[in-house]
Enzyme design. Structure first.
Site, PDB file in Angstrom:
ATOM      1  N   ARG A 187       0.836  -1.203   0.000  1.00 16.79           N
ATOM      2  CA  ARG A 187       0.000   0.000   0.000  1.00 16.79           C
ATOM      3  C   ARG A 187       0.872   1.255   0.000  1.00 16.79           C
ATOM      4  O   ARG A 187       2.067   1.169   0.320  1.00 16.79           O
ATOM      5  CB  ARG A 187      -0.863   0.031   1.274  1.00 16.79           C
ATOM      6  CG  ARG A 187      -1.626  -1.245   1.526  1.00 16.79           C
ATOM      7  CD  ARG A 187      -1.752  -1.536   3.032  1.00 16.79           C
ATOM      8  NE  ARG A 187      -2.241  -2.897   3.269  1.00 16.79           N
ATOM      9  CZ  ARG A 187      -3.505  -3.210   3.479  1.00 16.79           C
ATOM     10  NH1 ARG A 187      -4.401  -2.265   3.555  1.00 16.79           N
ATOM     11  NH2 ARG A 187      -3.885  -4.449   3.650  1.00 16.79           N
TER      12      ARG A 187
ATOM     13  N   ASP B 117      -3.542   3.898   3.706  1.00 15.79           N
ATOM     14  CA  ASP B 117      -3.303   2.464   3.918  1.00 15.79           C
ATOM     15  C   ASP B 117      -4.280   1.614   3.106  1.00 15.79           C
ATOM     16  O   ASP B 117      -4.144   0.394   3.040  1.00 15.79           O
ATOM     17  CB  ASP B 117      -3.417   2.102   5.404  1.00 15.79           C
ATOM     18  CG  ASP B 117      -4.686   2.635   6.036  1.00 15.79           C
ATOM     19  OD1 ASP B 117      -4.870   3.868   6.026  1.00 15.79           O
ATOM     20  OD2 ASP B 117      -5.507   1.833   6.510  1.00 15.79           O
TER      21      ASP B 117
HETATM   22  P1  AMP Z   1      -9.665  -0.544   7.818  1.00 18.10           P
HETATM   23  O1  AMP Z   1     -10.513   0.611   8.198  1.00 18.10           O
HETATM   24  O2  AMP Z   1     -10.441  -1.822   7.617  1.00 18.10           O
HETATM   25  O3  AMP Z   1      -8.749  -0.245   6.692  1.00 18.10           O
HETATM   26  O4  AMP Z   1      -8.759  -0.864   9.091  1.00 18.10           O
HETATM   27  C1  AMP Z   1      -7.880   0.059   9.676  1.00 18.10           C
HETATM   28  C2  AMP Z   1      -6.955  -0.635  10.637  1.00 18.10           C
HETATM   29  O5  AMP Z   1      -7.695  -1.175  11.730  1.00 18.10           O
HETATM   30  C3  AMP Z   1      -6.193  -1.794  10.031  1.00 18.10           C
HETATM   31  O6  AMP Z   1      -4.894  -1.765  10.532  1.00 18.10           O
HETATM   32  C4  AMP Z   1      -6.961  -3.000  10.508  1.00 18.10           C
HETATM   33  O7  AMP Z   1      -6.145  -4.147  10.573  1.00 18.10           O
HETATM   34  C5  AMP Z   1      -7.426  -2.554  11.889  1.00 18.10           C
HETATM   35  N1  AMP Z   1      -8.655  -3.259  12.327  1.00 18.10           N
HETATM   36  C6  AMP Z   1      -9.899  -3.116  11.847  1.00 18.10           C
HETATM   37  N2  AMP Z   1     -10.759  -3.933  12.501  1.00 18.10           N
HETATM   38  C7  AMP Z   1     -10.030  -4.620  13.420  1.00 18.10           C
HETATM   39  C8  AMP Z   1     -10.324  -5.639  14.385  1.00 18.10           C
HETATM   40  N3  AMP Z   1     -11.554  -6.107  14.567  1.00 18.10           N
HETATM   41  N4  AMP Z   1      -9.292  -6.105  15.124  1.00 18.10           N
HETATM   42  C9  AMP Z   1      -8.034  -5.651  14.965  1.00 18.10           C
HETATM   43  N5  AMP Z   1      -7.698  -4.701  14.083  1.00 18.10           N
HETATM   44  C10 AMP Z   1      -8.669  -4.190  13.304  1.00 18.10           C
HETATM   45 MG    MG Z   2      -7.528  -1.178   5.559  1.00 18.54          MG
END
Ligand code: AMP
Ligand code: MG
Length: 486
Positions: A183, A252
């Site tokens: 990314r 990201d």
């Molecule tokens: P995203 O908004 O899906 O791109 O996620 C942003 C960050 O939050 C990333 O680093 C994900 O791995 C982390 N993340 C999202 N949901 C969870 C979860 N349930 N447990 C651990 N990390 C999470």
């Molecule tokens: Mg993400």
């Protein structure tokens, strides 16, 4: 033994990157895995054969309880600007189980999403719920059918465990297939690493994997910036073409390969409105439909910043050349966007009035709250329902101008053929996706999901049953909202 039957060809080149870029760990075993949906056609494309595998074994593989031989699972470290604020992140609930190499030598990352805690999970549980994982499966496969570059979905497995959100939900794991998970945020992470070599290692790895044509270039960092710029610009123009709102265009969530990634709060626009936002947390419309190109530029600028030490040892010089490249974005994007819109209208060649012809139609749709996808279907004579609105006087006067313009340098057949390639006959409308998901998650009935996925394989193809998917949602005062991190 398992490998011979299935045809896995695992490699783990990402693990060769510096230690700080990743963490090696195994998925947390789950209690009672059960396959919910499996993508046979993608599996074939990857050269995998699961026909001799029992359902139980299949569930065991795609839950991470039984990893394929040769797989070395890792969580990737990355950083990112989330809604403009820089944060250290990483796979908090995902694990890459390795790279599978197909018979025609294509390399794909296989990643489990929802596979348990990692060193990057912070206070979250590392898990995912069935509804959102099925939603990513549907939308990513629909994007593929729409011919928009995207990561794909190979399987969704129920874990047999509950996860706690606002209520107890079925836990699930999605298997995501991507040409890589590198990314913009991965570069941002490498840039601030204590080890100066991390950025160079990631850079070399990335060009070797994705853009080997610039390996020998003396200006490889500038070349990479230019390539990713083109990839991202054309990707976002594709989103605009089909009315897609990603919803969380943090750095990201922007890949170097140019594939759409991370289907969280994304959704498709029904009635045309440039300020369309679905995400509950996007209070100021940062990632609204019409802001997506400007955000792409902003994200590419963050990418350019990460590349500065590789562009030139002299920082001033490096900034100058990156700035020159990025300053071309607004004009370049506008040209790409106009061409894309002209394709949607089936017009070729250049006419000074083209831009105003496009704007006039968009303004009419906006002011009158008209459906975006269906308007182009109507112009192709492929709208099966809800045509009344198109007898509107203002629209008819626009249509007359368009009908004359499309014949300049083109035939009707040529114009229609161009339009048919650019305008899907339906999109994954929110009410249709939600209804299918409700059946799947509440009644354990996947019929609607599977029916819809079948139609989504080719949304440009004329089929009688698509009428149900052209239905616009009933007018309501309630805004359709989507949520992050579910
Ligand atoms: P995203 O908004 O899906 O791109 O996620 C942003 C960050 O939050 C990333 O680093 C994900 O791995 C982390 N993340 C999202 N949901 C969870 C979860 N349930 N447990 C651990 N990390 C999470
Ligand atoms: Mg993400």
């Amino acid at each position: 033994m398992l490998d011979k039957r299935i045809g896995w060809q695992f490699d783990n080149t990402y693990s060769s990157l510096p230690e700080s870029m990743l963490s090696k760990l195994s998925p947390t075993p789950v209690k009672a895995p059960e396959i919910v949906i499996f993508n046979d056609s993608l599996s074939k494309k990857l050269g995998l054969d699961f026909s001799k595998i029992s359902k139980k074994e299949l569930a065991s593989i795609f839950s991470g309880n039984q990893l394929p031989i040769g797989s070395e699972s890792i969580a990737q470290a990355y950083a990112g600007h989330q809604f403009g604020h820089f944060t250290i992140l990483g796979d908090g609930r995902a694990l890459m189980i390795g790279e599978h190499i197909t018979k025609d030598n294509k390399r794909y990352d296989l990643q489990f999403k929802g596979s348990g805690k990692t060193p990057y999970s912070r206070n979250a549980d590392g898990r995912a719920a069935l509804g959102p994982m099925l939603r990513e499966y549907i939308i990513s496969e629909a994007m593929h059918g729409l011919k928009v570059p995207t990561t794909r979905s190979l399987a969704v497995v129920k874990t047999g465990e509950n996860i706690i959100r606002e209520e107890n939900l079925d836990g699930a794991i999605l298997t995501r297939v991507a040409s890589s998970h590198i990314r913009v945020g991965t570069f941002q992470y490498a840039l601030i690493s204590n080890n100066k070599n991390d950025l160079k290692s990631l850079f070399n790895y990335t060009i070797k994997r994705h853009y080997p044509e610039i390996l020998k270039s003396k200006t490889a960092a500038v070349d990479l910036l230019k390539i990713v710029y083109e990839k991202q610009m054309s990707l976002i123009s594709e989103w605009m073409r089909v009315g897609f709102v990603h919803g969380v265009m943090n750095t990201d969530n922007m890949t170097i390969s140019g594939e759409t990634i991370d289907y969280g709060p994304c959704a498709f626009m029904d009635t045309y409105s440039p300020d369309t936002v679905f995400s509950s947390i996007d209070l100021h419309g940062r990632y609204a439909y019409f802001n997506q190109p400007a955000i792409t530029k902003w994200n590419l600028e963050r990418f350019a910043e990460s590349l500065l030490p590789l562009i030139d040892d002299n920082r001033e010089k490096a900034i100058k050349s990156a700035t020159e490249i990025m300053s071309t974005f607004p004009n370049r994007y506008k040209k790409v966007w106009i061409t894309m819109m002209k394709n949607k209208l089936g017009i070729i060649g250049d006419d000074p009035d083209d831009e105003s012809l496009i704007s006039e139609l968009l303004s009419w749709m906006h002011l009158n709250k008209i459906d975006y996808t269906n308007t182009f279907c109507f112009l192709m004579d492929e709208l099966l329902i809800g045509k009344e609105i198109y007898s509107n006087k203002q629209f008819l006067s626009w249509k007359k101008k368009w009908a004359q313009r499309r014949l300049i340098g083109n035939t009707i057949e040529g114009s229609i053929s161009l339009m048919r390639k650019s305008n899907p006959l339906f999109i994954p409308r929110n009410h249709i996706v939600e209804d299918a998901l409700k059946f799947a998650t509440e009644l354990n009935d996947l019929t609607k999901v599977k029916q819809f996925l079948l139609a989504c394989e080719n949304p440009y193809e004329k089929k009688t049953h698509i009428m149900q998917y052209q239905k616009v949602p009933k007018p309501t005062n309630k805004k359709y909202q989507t949520y992050c991190g579910t």
